[in-house]
Design an enzyme around this catalytic site. Structure first.
Site, PDB file in Angstrom:
ATOM      1  N   THR A   1       0.755  -1.284   0.057  1.00 13.18           N
ATOM      2  CA  THR A   1       0.155  -0.226   0.050  1.00 13.18           C
ATOM      3  C   THR A   1       0.891   1.280   0.044  1.00 13.18           C
ATOM      4  O   THR A   1       0.644   2.130  -0.614  1.00 13.18           O
ATOM      5  CB  THR A   1      -1.027  -0.062   1.183  1.00 13.18           C
TER       6      THR A   1
ATOM      7  N   HIS B   1       1.782  -9.612  -6.638  1.00 16.93           N
ATOM      8  CA  HIS B   1       2.524 -10.676  -5.860  1.00 16.93           C
ATOM      9  C   HIS B   1       3.000 -11.793  -6.316  1.00 16.93           C
ATOM     10  O   HIS B   1       3.632 -12.607  -5.800  1.00 16.93           O
ATOM     11  CB  HIS B   1       1.593 -10.964  -4.730  1.00 16.93           C
TER      12      HIS B   1
ATOM     13  N   SER C   1       1.541  -9.391  10.252  1.00 14.22           N
ATOM     14  CA  SER C   1       0.749  -8.473   9.517  1.00 14.22           C
ATOM     15  C   SER C   1      -0.387  -9.545   8.797  1.00 14.22           C
ATOM     16  O   SER C   1      -1.306  -9.290   8.646  1.00 14.22           O
ATOM     17  CB  SER C   1       1.518  -7.499   8.708  1.00 14.22           C
TER      18      SER C   1
HETATM   19  P1  A3P Z   1       1.340  -3.833   9.804  1.00 13.84           P
HETATM   20  O1  A3P Z   1       0.239  -4.953   9.970  1.00 13.84           O
HETATM   21  O2  A3P Z   1       2.471  -4.473  10.352  1.00 13.84           O
HETATM   22  O3  A3P Z   1       0.842  -2.680  10.314  1.00 13.84           O
HETATM   23  P2  A3P Z   1       0.330  -4.429   2.506  1.00 13.84           P
HETATM   24  O4  A3P Z   1       0.153  -2.996   2.030  1.00 13.84           O
HETATM   25  O5  A3P Z   1       1.605  -5.030   1.638  1.00 13.84           O
HETATM   26  O6  A3P Z   1      -0.941  -5.247   2.382  1.00 13.84           O
HETATM   27  O7  A3P Z   1       1.188  -4.354   3.860  1.00 13.84           O
HETATM   28  C1  A3P Z   1       0.436  -3.794   4.946  1.00 13.84           C
HETATM   29  C2  A3P Z   1       1.137  -3.348   5.969  1.00 13.84           C
HETATM   30  O8  A3P Z   1       2.005  -2.018   5.599  1.00 13.84           O
HETATM   31  C3  A3P Z   1       0.569  -3.173   7.365  1.00 13.84           C
HETATM   32  O9  A3P Z   1       1.582  -3.477   8.320  1.00 13.84           O
HETATM   33  C4  A3P Z   1       0.449  -1.783   7.221  1.00 13.84           C
HETATM   34  O10 A3P Z   1       0.049  -1.460   8.494  1.00 13.84           O
HETATM   35  C5  A3P Z   1       1.635  -1.259   6.559  1.00 13.84           C
HETATM   36  N1  A3P Z   1       1.480   0.254   5.900  1.00 13.84           N
HETATM   37  C6  A3P Z   1       0.358   0.560   5.333  1.00 13.84           C
HETATM   38  N2  A3P Z   1       0.597   1.720   4.750  1.00 13.84           N
HETATM   39  C7  A3P Z   1       1.696   2.078   5.349  1.00 13.84           C
HETATM   40  C8  A3P Z   1       2.801   3.246   5.152  1.00 13.84           C
HETATM   41  N3  A3P Z   1       2.214   4.515   4.543  1.00 13.84           N
HETATM   42  N4  A3P Z   1       3.649   3.425   5.685  1.00 13.84           N
HETATM   43  C9  A3P Z   1       4.153   2.381   6.438  1.00 13.84           C
HETATM   44  N5  A3P Z   1       3.407   1.298   6.695  1.00 13.84           N
HETATM   45  C10 A3P Z   1       2.310   1.000   6.211  1.00 13.84           C
END
Ligand code: A3P
Length: 333
Positions: free
Chosen positions: A85, A145, A175
């Site tokens: 994200t 992915h 996560s």
């Molecule tokens: P956590 O569950 O450890 O908080 P993806 O985007 O690949 O689905 O991964 C989601 C993870 O990225 C989650 O981690 C989420 O909180 C974190 N995340 C989402 N946006 C983010 C941002 N802007 N900066 C840092 N981490 C972020």
């Protein structure tokens, strides 16, 4: 720029994790593949060494068959829950920085990064086997992915770019466990941490084994540094400015000295920060057309949150797998 948003009250898992409405080709393929119980979908199927839900696999196969990469395409590749994200937001803001003001009316203030940079296989090709991609403007940004072995052949053959982001497997697992629990429906049996931890260690989760996924792109980034940029979530957290510069140079969108002096890099980092994005109304209350709530993609966004969830035995097991798998590669996570 096509947007992918709508609201739906149907209590179903996201489309890519559903098991029905498969094409005949996919129905015929499934019985020939190894099969295991899924975390959210009923089953996962092993295809080219990696695990997929049935509907997702259909998207993978369709995308391999029909997707034609263009030279200017940019692929954002991650293992699930590695910060996709965030990477989507950063790259969207980076390559479109001449078009939008960061203060107001920026698309990221009104749309989820997942609407602006859709998943190629698990979104676009899950919904349509032969999608019309003509509304995408250049450079086209696609997220996926997909492991290296399953990328469409044209991605390997043309000089398009791949930005790969991975994360410490302990944080990635924690996560993923939280995310899977959010996606599970009330009538589904709950996922115990121990049970899914065991499956993650055995490499049975979507787009896993985690370590094989990471190693595939790590090796490719060493052999082909102009094609694949390999990044770590932890580095992005610690040194966002230098990492963003590295990404922009790699993609051929370098920041000019005027842009640097005007604070543009900091502006992008601030716009895409966890605090900024997670507090936007669209990310607090919106929903994607694939079924997930936007807020499901924002939890804590921290490095080392695993300490709250994994016991010493689990940590030792994951560390030992990581060490064994990465031993000869020179990679450290
Ligand atoms: P956590 O569950 O450890 O908080 P993806 O985007 O690949 O689905 O991964 C989601 C993870 O990225 C989650 O981690 C989420 O909180 C974190 N995340 C989402 N946006 C983010 C941002 N802007 N900066 C840092 N981490 C972020």
């Amino acid at each position: 720029m096509p947007l992918h948003t709508e609201t739906s009250s149907t209590p179903l898992p996201p489309k890519y994790l559903q098991d029905d409405k498969l094409t005949q080709e996919c129905e015929e393929l499934l019985p020939s593949l190894p099969k295991e119980k899924g975390w959210v979908s009923s089953y996962l199927y092993q295809y080219r060494g990696f695990w997929h839900s049935a509907r997702q696999l259909q998207g993978v196969v369709a995308c391999q068959k029909h997707f034609e990469a263009q030279d200017s395409d940019i692929f954002l590749v991650t293992t699930p829950k590695s910060g996709t994200t965030w990477l989507k937001a950063l790259l969207f803001a980076l390559v479109n920085r001449m078009q939008y003001s960061f203060m107001e009316q920026h698309p990221l203030l009104m749309h989820s990064p997942h609407e602006l940079v859709p998943y190629l296989d698990s979104k676009i090709y899950v919904e349509n086997q032969t999608p019309d991609l003509s509304s995408f403007t250049s450079p086209r940004l696609f997220a996926t992915h997909l492991p290296l072995v399953s990328l469409p052949q044209s991605v390997h053959e043309c000089p398009c770019k791949i930005v790969y982001l991975c994360r410490d497997p302990k944080d990635t697992f924690v996560s993923l466990w939280h995310f899977a629990n959010k996606l599970r429906l009330e009538n589904m049996e709950s996922n115990s941490l121990e049970d899914v931890f065991d499956r993650f260690c055995k490499g049975v989760s979507v787009y896993a084994p985690f370590w094989d996924h990471v190693l595939g792109y790590w090796k490719e980034s060493l052999e082909n540094p102009d094609k694949v940029l390999f990044l770590k979530y932890e580095d992005l957290k610690e040194k966002p400015t230098s990492q963003l510069k590295k990404i922009s140079d790699f993609l051929g969108y370098p920041f000019s000295s005027e842009e640097e002096a005007s604070g543009l890099l900091e502006g992008i980092i601030d716009l895409c920060s966890f605090d900024k994005l997670s507090n936007l109304e669209v990310n607090k209350s919106g929903k994607l057309s694939s079924g997930e709530e936007n807020k499901a993609f924002f939890r804590r966004g921290e490095v080392g949150d695993w300490v709250k969830f994994l016991n010493a035995k689990m940590v030792a097991r994951l560390n030992s797998i990581t060490q064994q798998k990465f031993d000869a590669s020179g990679l450290k996570l």
